[in-house]
Design a protein around this motif. Structure first.
Motif, PDB file in Angstrom:
ATOM      1  N   TYR A   1       0.846  -1.189   0.000  1.00  0.00           N
ATOM      2  CA  TYR A   1       0.000   0.000   0.000  1.00  0.00           C
ATOM      3  C   TYR A   1       0.882   1.239   0.000  1.00  0.00           C
ATOM      4  O   TYR A   1       1.698   1.439   0.894  1.00  0.00           O
ATOM      5  N   MET A   2       0.732   2.066  -1.034  1.00  0.00           N
ATOM      6  CA  MET A   2       1.480   3.316  -1.142  1.00  0.00           C
ATOM      7  C   MET A   2       0.482   4.416  -1.503  1.00  0.00           C
ATOM      8  O   MET A   2       0.151   4.598  -2.674  1.00  0.00           O
ATOM      9  N   PRO A   3      -0.018   5.161  -0.504  1.00  0.00           N
ATOM     10  CA  PRO A   3      -1.124   6.100  -0.739  1.00  0.00           C
ATOM     11  C   PRO A   3      -0.811   7.256  -1.682  1.00  0.00           C
ATOM     12  O   PRO A   3      -1.721   7.824  -2.267  1.00  0.00           O
ATOM     13  N   LYS A   4       0.455   7.596  -1.876  1.00  0.00           N
ATOM     14  CA  LYS A   4       0.784   8.747  -2.724  1.00  0.00           C
ATOM     15  C   LYS A   4       1.037   8.372  -4.180  1.00  0.00           C
ATOM     16  O   LYS A   4       1.392   9.228  -4.982  1.00  0.00           O
ATOM     17  N   LYS A   5       0.868   7.102  -4.532  1.00  0.00           N
ATOM     18  CA  LYS A   5       1.063   6.645  -5.908  1.00  0.00           C
ATOM     19  C   LYS A   5      -0.283   6.598  -6.636  1.00  0.00           C
ATOM     20  O   LYS A   5      -1.324   6.408  -6.013  1.00  0.00           O
ATOM     21  N   PRO A   6      -0.281   6.752  -7.970  1.00  0.00           N
ATOM     22  CA  PRO A   6      -1.537   6.635  -8.723  1.00  0.00           C
ATOM     23  C   PRO A   6      -2.181   5.255  -8.568  1.00  0.00           C
ATOM     24  O   PRO A   6      -3.391   5.128  -8.508  1.00  0.00           O
ATOM     25  N   ILE A   7      -1.361   4.220  -8.516  1.00  0.00           N
ATOM     26  CA  ILE A   7      -1.849   2.870  -8.218  1.00  0.00           C
ATOM     27  C   ILE A   7      -1.470   2.628  -6.761  1.00  0.00           C
ATOM     28  O   ILE A   7      -0.310   2.390  -6.437  1.00  0.00           O
ATOM     29  N   GLU A   8      -2.448   2.699  -5.858  1.00  0.00           N
ATOM     30  CA  GLU A   8      -2.148   2.688  -4.421  1.00  0.00           C
ATOM     31  C   GLU A   8      -1.793   1.325  -3.850  1.00  0.00           C
ATOM     32  O   GLU A   8      -0.949   1.213  -2.980  1.00  0.00           O
ATOM     33  N   ARG A   9      -2.474   0.266  -4.279  1.00  0.00           N
ATOM     34  CA  ARG A   9      -2.338  -1.008  -3.593  1.00  0.00           C
ATOM     35  C   ARG A   9      -2.092  -2.132  -4.606  1.00  0.00           C
ATOM     36  O   ARG A   9      -3.031  -2.756  -5.073  1.00  0.00           O
ATOM     37  N   ASP A  10      -0.828  -2.383  -4.931  1.00  0.00           N
ATOM     38  CA  ASP A  10      -0.499  -3.435  -5.885  1.00  0.00           C
ATOM     39  C   ASP A  10       0.944  -3.880  -5.688  1.00  0.00           C
ATOM     40  O   ASP A  10       1.561  -3.569  -4.678  1.00  0.00           O
ATOM     41  N   TYR A  11       1.506  -4.581  -6.675  1.00  0.00           N
ATOM     42  CA  TYR A  11       2.883  -5.071  -6.572  1.00  0.00           C
ATOM     43  C   TYR A  11       3.872  -3.943  -6.832  1.00  0.00           C
ATOM     44  O   TYR A  11       3.723  -3.179  -7.779  1.00  0.00           O
ATOM     45  N   LYS A  12       4.899  -3.865  -5.992  1.00  0.00           N
ATOM     46  CA  LYS A  12       5.949  -2.869  -6.185  1.00  0.00           C
ATOM     47  C   LYS A  12       7.203  -3.579  -6.671  1.00  0.00           C
ATOM     48  O   LYS A  12       7.627  -4.571  -6.088  1.00  0.00           O
ATOM     49  N   VAL A  13       7.782  -3.076  -7.756  1.00  0.00           N
ATOM     50  CA  VAL A  13       9.030  -3.624  -8.300  1.00  0.00           C
ATOM     51  C   VAL A  13       9.994  -2.466  -8.539  1.00  0.00           C
ATOM     52  O   VAL A  13       9.585  -1.314  -8.669  1.00  0.00           O
ATOM     53  N   PHE A  14      11.273  -2.789  -8.561  1.00  0.00           N
ATOM     54  CA  PHE A  14      12.288  -1.796  -8.876  1.00  0.00           C
ATOM     55  C   PHE A  14      12.778  -2.050 -10.285  1.00  0.00           C
ATOM     56  O   PHE A  14      13.020  -3.190 -10.675  1.00  0.00           O
ATOM     57  N   MET A  15      12.939  -0.980 -11.047  1.00  0.00           N
ATOM     58  CA  MET A  15      13.354  -1.086 -12.442  1.00  0.00           C
ATOM     59  C   MET A  15      14.674  -0.349 -12.639  1.00  0.00           C
ATOM     60  O   MET A  15      14.857   0.746 -12.118  1.00  0.00           O
ATOM     61  N   ARG A  16      15.581  -0.983 -13.366  1.00  0.00           N
ATOM     62  CA  ARG A  16      16.837  -0.341 -13.753  1.00  0.00           C
ATOM     63  C   ARG A  16      16.786  -0.159 -15.262  1.00  0.00           C
ATOM     64  O   ARG A  16      16.739  -1.131 -16.002  1.00  0.00           O
ATOM     65  N   CYS A  17      16.803   1.077 -15.710  1.00  0.00           N
ATOM     66  CA  CYS A  17      16.667   1.384 -17.131  1.00  0.00           C
ATOM     67  C   CYS A  17      17.873   2.174 -17.618  1.00  0.00           C
ATOM     68  O   CYS A  17      18.517   2.870 -16.847  1.00  0.00           O
ATOM     69  N   ASP A  18      18.134   2.064 -18.900  1.00  0.00           N
ATOM     70  CA  ASP A  18      19.174   2.905 -19.492  1.00  0.00           C
ATOM     71  C   ASP A  18      18.552   3.794 -20.562  1.00  0.00           C
ATOM     72  O   ASP A  18      17.344   3.772 -20.775  1.00  0.00           O
ATOM     73  N   SER A  19      19.367   4.571 -21.229  1.00  0.00           N
ATOM     74  CA  SER A  19      18.864   5.564 -22.181  1.00  0.00           C
ATOM     75  C   SER A  19      18.169   4.942 -23.392  1.00  0.00           C
ATOM     76  O   SER A  19      17.404   5.615 -24.081  1.00  0.00           O
ATOM     77  N   ARG A  20      18.402   3.657 -23.658  1.00  0.00           N
ATOM     78  CA  ARG A  20      17.742   2.995 -24.786  1.00  0.00           C
ATOM     79  C   ARG A  20      16.341   2.512 -24.425  1.00  0.00           C
ATOM     80  O   ARG A  20      15.646   1.973 -25.252  1.00  0.00           O
ATOM     81  N   GLY A  21      15.970   2.628 -23.153  1.00  0.00           N
ATOM     82  CA  GLY A  21      14.645   2.218 -22.725  1.00  0.00           C
ATOM     83  C   GLY A  21      14.560   0.766 -22.291  1.00  0.00           C
ATOM     84  O   GLY A  21      13.493   0.277 -21.964  1.00  0.00           O
ATOM     85  N   ILE A  22      15.677   0.069 -22.251  1.00  0.00           N
ATOM     86  CA  ILE A  22      15.681  -1.331 -21.822  1.00  0.00           C
ATOM     87  C   ILE A  22      15.711  -1.366 -20.298  1.00  0.00           C
ATOM     88  O   ILE A  22      16.430  -0.613 -19.657  1.00  0.00           O
ATOM     89  N   SER A  23      14.908  -2.238 -19.720  1.00  0.00           N
ATOM     90  CA  SER A  23      14.868  -2.286 -18.268  1.00  0.00           C
ATOM     91  C   SER A  23      15.178  -3.678 -17.745  1.00  0.00           C
ATOM     92  O   SER A  23      15.087  -4.666 -18.446  1.00  0.00           O
ATOM     93  N   ASN A  24      15.555  -3.731 -16.483  1.00  0.00           N
ATOM     94  CA  ASN A  24      15.849  -4.957 -15.777  1.00  0.00           C
ATOM     95  C   ASN A  24      15.063  -4.923 -14.481  1.00  0.00           C
ATOM     96  O   ASN A  24      15.318  -4.090 -13.630  1.00  0.00           O
ATOM     97  N   LEU A  25      14.062  -5.797 -14.323  1.00  0.00           N
ATOM     98  CA  LEU A  25      13.221  -5.804 -13.132  1.00  0.00           C
ATOM     99  C   LEU A  25      13.894  -6.516 -11.972  1.00  0.00           C
ATOM    100  O   LEU A  25      14.585  -7.502 -12.159  1.00  0.00           O
ATOM    101  N   HIS A  26      13.659  -6.011 -10.764  1.00  0.00           N
ATOM    102  CA  HIS A  26      14.149  -6.658  -9.541  1.00  0.00           C
ATOM    103  C   HIS A  26      12.990  -6.801  -8.592  1.00  0.00           C
ATOM    104  O   HIS A  26      12.305  -5.845  -8.295  1.00  0.00           O
ATOM    105  N   TRP A  27      12.716  -8.006  -8.158  1.00  0.00           N
ATOM    106  CA  TRP A  27      11.642  -8.225  -7.194  1.00  0.00           C
ATOM    107  C   TRP A  27      12.178  -8.884  -5.969  1.00  0.00           C
ATOM    108  O   TRP A  27      13.204  -9.406  -5.860  1.00  0.00           O
TER     109      TRP A  27
END
Length: 100
Positions: free
Chosen positions: A74-100
């Protein structure tokens, strides 16, 4: 996909041995135990393919999910308040690497 086929697949697809699953009070308890081998395999393959550039950004992101799960946050200040939270590492090409 027909419901009967989905239920059969769900009941017969196993990625980890349920008999070896640690119980909740144990030190090495993992909520994602049943899918951990699959997640580890995906992470390993993604790291082989991901060749990051010099400019990178790390940010958290919420993934929408309408079902019940103890992994939701639950994160009340986010547009999606109650769901899965993941961390994303992205570079300038738009490629991301998810971390859960």
């Amino acid at each position: 996909m027909p419901v009967r086929k989905f239920v059969w697949i769900l009941g017969n697809l196993h990625l980890n041995d349920n008999n070896l699953m640690p119980k909740k009070p144990e030190k090495n308890f993992d909520k994602l135990y049943k899918v951990r081998p699959f997640l580890d395999h995906l992470s390993e393959k993604f790291l082989k393919v991901f060749k990051p550039g010099l400019k990178q950004a790390i940010d958290e992101s919420m993934i929408k999910f309408k079902g019940r799960s103890s992994l939701k946050q639950y994160m009340p200040k986010k547009p999606i308040e109650r769901d899965y939270k993941v961390f994303m590492r992205c570079d300038s090409r738009g490629i991301s690497n998810l971390h859960w």
